[in-house]
Design a protein around this motif. Structure first.
Motif, PDB file in Angstrom:
ATOM      1  N   SER A  54       1.040  -1.148  -0.119  1.00  0.00           N
ATOM      2  CA  SER A  54      -0.157  -0.128  -0.084  1.00  0.00           C
ATOM      3  C   SER A  54       0.520   1.566  -0.224  1.00  0.00           C
ATOM      4  O   SER A  54       0.751   2.518  -0.380  1.00  0.00           O
ATOM      5  N   ALA A  55       2.144   1.169   0.449  1.00  0.00           N
ATOM      6  CA  ALA A  55       3.328   2.421   0.108  1.00  0.00           C
ATOM      7  C   ALA A  55       3.359   2.633  -1.653  1.00  0.00           C
ATOM      8  O   ALA A  55       3.847   3.867  -1.994  1.00  0.00           O
ATOM      9  N   LEU A  56       2.396   2.226  -2.180  1.00  0.00           N
ATOM     10  CA  LEU A  56       2.364   2.042  -3.651  1.00  0.00           C
ATOM     11  C   LEU A  56       1.261   3.303  -3.903  1.00  0.00           C
ATOM     12  O   LEU A  56       1.063   4.034  -5.113  1.00  0.00           O
ATOM     13  N   LYS A  57       0.247   3.604  -3.172  1.00  0.00           N
ATOM     14  CA  LYS A  57      -0.695   3.915  -2.920  1.00  0.00           C
ATOM     15  C   LYS A  57      -0.882   5.386  -3.802  1.00  0.00           C
ATOM     16  O   LYS A  57      -1.627   6.453  -4.983  1.00  0.00           O
ATOM     17  N   ALA A 110     -19.573  -1.980  -8.520  1.00  0.00           N
ATOM     18  CA  ALA A 110     -18.319  -1.892  -9.164  1.00  0.00           C
ATOM     19  C   ALA A 110     -17.334  -1.722  -9.049  1.00  0.00           C
ATOM     20  O   ALA A 110     -16.166  -2.855  -8.717  1.00  0.00           O
ATOM     21  N   LEU A 111     -16.916  -1.474  -6.748  1.00  0.00           N
ATOM     22  CA  LEU A 111     -16.265  -1.912  -5.969  1.00  0.00           C
ATOM     23  C   LEU A 111     -15.681  -2.936  -6.391  1.00  0.00           C
ATOM     24  O   LEU A 111     -16.505  -4.130  -5.846  1.00  0.00           O
ATOM     25  N   GLN A 112     -14.955  -3.375  -6.827  1.00  0.00           N
ATOM     26  CA  GLN A 112     -14.283  -5.233  -6.665  1.00  0.00           C
ATOM     27  C   GLN A 112     -13.289  -5.177  -5.890  1.00  0.00           C
ATOM     28  O   GLN A 112     -12.835  -6.195  -5.772  1.00  0.00           O
ATOM     29  N   CYS A 113     -12.930  -4.399  -4.925  1.00  0.00           N
ATOM     30  CA  CYS A 113     -12.208  -4.775  -3.775  1.00  0.00           C
ATOM     31  C   CYS A 113     -12.870  -5.495  -2.453  1.00  0.00           C
ATOM     32  O   CYS A 113     -14.365  -6.014  -2.701  1.00  0.00           O
ATOM     33  N   PRO A 114     -12.816  -6.446  -1.875  1.00  0.00           N
ATOM     34  CA  PRO A 114     -13.308  -7.155  -0.615  1.00  0.00           C
ATOM     35  C   PRO A 114     -14.409  -6.901   0.472  1.00  0.00           C
ATOM     36  O   PRO A 114     -14.372  -5.631   0.245  1.00  0.00           O
ATOM     37  N   LEU A 115     -15.312  -7.525   0.635  1.00  0.00           N
ATOM     38  CA  LEU A 115     -15.855  -6.808   1.499  1.00  0.00           C
ATOM     39  C   LEU A 115     -15.213  -7.510   2.950  1.00  0.00           C
ATOM     40  O   LEU A 115     -14.995  -8.270   3.532  1.00  0.00           O
ATOM     41  N   PRO A 116     -15.102  -6.338   3.742  1.00  0.00           N
ATOM     42  CA  PRO A 116     -14.363  -6.435   5.193  1.00  0.00           C
ATOM     43  C   PRO A 116     -15.509  -7.305   5.729  1.00  0.00           C
ATOM     44  O   PRO A 116     -16.563  -7.028   5.835  1.00  0.00           O
ATOM     45  N   SER A 117     -14.472  -8.181   7.220  1.00  0.00           N
ATOM     46  CA  SER A 117     -15.050  -9.447   7.680  1.00  0.00           C
ATOM     47  C   SER A 117     -16.365  -8.300   8.946  1.00  0.00           C
ATOM     48  O   SER A 117     -15.135  -6.857   9.302  1.00  0.00           O
ATOM     49  N   ASP A 179      -2.315  -7.761  -4.602  1.00  0.00           N
ATOM     50  CA  ASP A 179      -2.306  -7.153  -3.349  1.00  0.00           C
ATOM     51  C   ASP A 179      -3.792  -7.856  -3.013  1.00  0.00           C
ATOM     52  O   ASP A 179      -4.637  -8.002  -3.973  1.00  0.00           O
ATOM     53  N   ASP A 180      -4.013  -8.038  -1.568  1.00  0.00           N
ATOM     54  CA  ASP A 180      -4.637  -8.622  -0.950  1.00  0.00           C
ATOM     55  C   ASP A 180      -6.527  -7.996  -1.566  1.00  0.00           C
ATOM     56  O   ASP A 180      -7.112  -9.043  -1.422  1.00  0.00           O
TER      57      ASP A 180
END
Length: 317
Positions: A54-57, A110-117, A179-180
């Motif tokens: 995430s330091a790439l952001k 449209a977000l394809q990041c995971p759903l947080p637990s 990435d995760d």
């Protein structure tokens, strides 16, 4: 980055002391570069490779700036800060991510990041701001929204070209992995990470300068109250830009001086990278003794009977 082969210097050791007795030991490597890519100081080797995570952001955010997406959707520095963030999914953070999508007329689905637990919405995932920024660029350019995470997509090719330009190398030489959150991240040497952050902090490019301004003016968006990046940027009052990555990555730039620091805790320890960062910042004089003491109280005192101690210093080359 200066590619002259150098002999490695001594790594930093981070000791966890329980009532003064060593209980655990972490090993940390670090590199400092200037904005021309010259390695100035190391602990360990500047050629140690790791995924920047995430330091790439802040550099992925260049796609949002270079395409005119900010102007097209009337996004502000607070929006840019959340695009650069690894936030904690608070209501404030989720609303800021939603603002980007709403202004760009994009459904949050449209977000394809995971759903947080345990959370009801992907807006609360810690990388959702980055994903919203990528989607906004795709919307602005008329690129497909459903494939924005693919390495072959136009948005990911654009991001890679920006990173490669800063590093002065062909993008296809960088090793990528997911990435995760599902987006590509890249393996690079600590010296290359430090070079990126030296350029970010140099003030020589308006696009990078705007990213620094967004992060340092809105540090709560970048992480959260009590988090290392937020606390460091708040107390340094705009003189330091800081962004953590998973698995022991911490990257820091000295604003206006064109100096970048990259840290890797070899075992991926979060507490070890924070301890190393404070030791190095104090050694460099990038933070005052009072600031160092204040941050040490928060990040080096682990419990009632335990604390962290750093053994070693950066070696000038």
């Amino acid at each position: 980055m200066n590619r002259v082969k150098r002999s490695p210097t001594h790594r930093l050791e981070i000791h966890l002391l329980r009532e003064g007795i060593i209980e655990s030991v972490h090993h940390v490597e670090a590199a400092i570069c200037d904005d021309r890519g010259r390695v100035l100081s190391t602990a360990g080797s500047a050629e140690t490779s790791a995924f920047i995570r995430s330091a790439l952001k802040p550099f992925q955010a260049l796609a949002v700036i270079s395409t005119g997406t900010l102007e097209r959707y009337d996004l502000n520095d607070k929006d840019l800060a959340i695009i650069c963030s690894s936030h904690q999914g608070t209501v404030e953070h989720a609303r800021q991510v939603f603002n980007i999508l709403w202004r760009a007329d994009i459904d949050p689905n449209a977000l394809q990041c995971p759903l947080p637990s345990g959370k009801p919405s992907r807006l609360q995932y810690n990388c959702s701001g980055k994903h919203a920024g990528m989607l906004a660029v795709c919307q602005q350019r008329g690129w497909p929204l459903n494939s924005y995470l693919r390495r072959s997509s136009q948005i990911q090719k654009l991001i890679l070209s920006k990173i490669a330009e800063l590093l002065g190398m062909p993008g296809d030489e960088l090793i990528s992995a997911h990435d995760d959150c599902g987006a590509p991240t890249y393996s690079m040497q600590l010296g290359q990470m430090a070079h990126l952050y030296a350029q970010l902090a140099s003030g020589n490019r308006l696009d990078l300068e705007r990213i620094v301004r967004a992060m340092t003016y809105h540090p709560r968006m970048v992480a959260a109250e009590g988090a290392f990046d937020t606390e460091l940027m708040q107390v340094s009052q705009g003189e330091i830009v800081s962004k953590a990555g998973a698995e022991g990555i911490q990257c820091i730039g000295r604003v206006g001086e064109g100096l970048g620091l990259a840290i890797k805790a070899l075992d991926g320890s979060k507490r070890a990278k924070y301890a190393a960062a404070l030791q190095i910042l104090k050694q460099l004089g990038w933070i005052t003794p009072n600031v160092a003491e204040s941050l040490s109280e928060k990040f080096l005192k682990i419990g009632s009977y335990t604390r962290l101690e750093v053994v070693g210093e950066m070696a000038l080359l």
